[in-house]
Write an enzyme that holds these catalytic residues in place. Structure first.
Site, short mmCIF file in Angstrom:
data_model
loop_
_atom_site.label_atom_id
_atom_site.label_comp_id
_atom_site.label_asym_id
_atom_site.label_seq_id
_atom_site.Cartn_x
_atom_site.Cartn_y
_atom_site.Cartn_z
N ASP A 1 -0.05 5.08 1.00
CA ASP A 1 -0.24 6.06 2.08
C ASP A 1 -0.15 5.40 3.46
O ASP A 1 -0.77 4.37 3.71
CB ASP A 1 -1.62 6.72 1.93
CG ASP A 1 -1.73 7.47 0.62
OD1 ASP A 1 -1.57 8.68 0.61
OD2 ASP A 1 -1.96 6.81 -0.42
N ASP B 1 0.88 -1.16 0.00
CA ASP B 1 0.00 0.00 0.00
C ASP B 1 0.94 1.23 0.00
O ASP B 1 2.12 1.11 0.32
CB ASP B 1 -0.84 -0.06 1.28
CG ASP B 1 -1.56 1.22 1.56
OD1 ASP B 1 -2.21 1.75 0.65
OD2 ASP B 1 -1.46 1.72 2.70
#
Ligand SMILES: [Mg+2]
Length: 309
Positions: free
Chosen positions: A99, A97
């Site tokens: 953020d 991922d």
């Protein structure tokens, strides 16, 4: 008989022998008739592997559930259960991922600050990442708040603000040197995900696309299919097929509720400094300061990590 490795990783600089002994005792106590610990291996001053056997045939998830009280009972040590097989170390695809995982920030909040809606966006992000809101709906709501922002002149400024998480460049380099493919799948936006992909020399990236009008302003909408939890999970499988690697040799790393489906699909999943609900639901949690600690989860020693062997 099923074989597992329980990796103990201290948040501080040292994992004391007493802490290892205590955890070993607790593991055996959780099912005294079934579980034995055969050996231990020191990975570093902060990390040790405990090799456990349990009677009967059970999977990693069930063994982890058995050890729930041990895993949750130590605030300053992460206790990680892996199946003791060839896939533990031989990872061929790592999917991250972006953020709050590869970078410290939530990009949408950086954009929101320019639109004067940082607080509203932050509140929705928090709830979405803790799985209290449907991700697609939360993204729609947040992007709507950005409508009218002159974004075209801000891309470079925002990119300069992105801070890569400690240990990420070293981890990526190590995995690449081992022949592992690396990808970023982001519920954020493609301009920034592809920037991070280039910074870290990753092999693939996918993210959402903000719609911009002819004057360079955000319309408050995204274009195309949303990269949500389901999409991350499906893309992980597509990447396994594309790179011709078994799903068992893949690993997903993320912090949000929208990373859980891909963690479940992958051979292994790591909740990185994640929200409490995500930590519980993920295959394992890692709440340390440097992402190179993931290499301990794969069973590498400090000497191997730093090329001393
Ligand atoms: Mg995230």
């Amino acid at each position: 008989m099923s074989k597992f490795v329980v990796t103990c990783i201290a948040h501080g600089e040292k994992l004391p022998q007493e802490a290892i002994d205590q955890i070993a005792k607790e593991i055996v106590k959780s099912s005294p008739q079934e579980i034995t610990i055969n050996s231990t291996k020191k990975l570093s001053t902060r990390a040790t592997d405990l090799f456990a056997e349990i009677t009967g045939s059970i999977v990693q998830k069930d063994f982890k559930n058995k050890l729930a009280s041990v895993i949750e009972g130590h605030d300053d040590v992460d206790v990680i259960v892996s199946a003791d097989n060839e896939y533990r170390q031989a990872k061929e695809l790592f999917v991250f991922d972006m953020d709050s995982t590869l970078i410290y920030q939530e990009v949408i909040e950086l954009i929101a600050a320019y639109a004067g809606v940082e607080e509203q966006v932050h509140e929705i992000t928090e709830r979405a990442m803790n799985n209290e809101l449907d991700f697609k709906e939360s993204l729609r709501e947040r992007v709507k708040l950005l409508k009218g922002l002159q974004i075209d002149t801000l891309y470079d400024e925002i990119k300069q603000k992105l801070e890569i998480t400690k240990g990420v460049p070293e981890l990526c380099k190590f995995l690449h040197d081992k022949g592992c493919k690396l990808a970023v799948l982001s519920g954020g936006f493609i301009q920034f995900a592809s920037f991070i992909k280039d910074q870290l020399n990753l092999d693939f990236c996918k993210a959402n696309l903000l719609e911009v009008d002819t004057e360079g302003k955000l319309t408050g909408k995204t274009l195309g299919a949303t990269v949500d939890g389901q999409c991350k999970s499906e893309t992980l499988l597509q990447l396994c097929a594309e790179f011709k690697v078994p799903v068992e040799s893949s690993c997903m790393v993320g912090d949000g509720g929208n990373d859980l489906p891909a963690m479940g699909t992958a051979g292994f999943g790591i909740a990185w400094n994640a929200k409490p609900k995500v930590q519980k639901a993920a295959p394992c949690k890692l709440n340390t300061k440097s992402m190179t600690d993931i290499l301990y989860i794969l069973g590498y020693t400090d000497d191997e990590i730093h090329g001393r062997q």
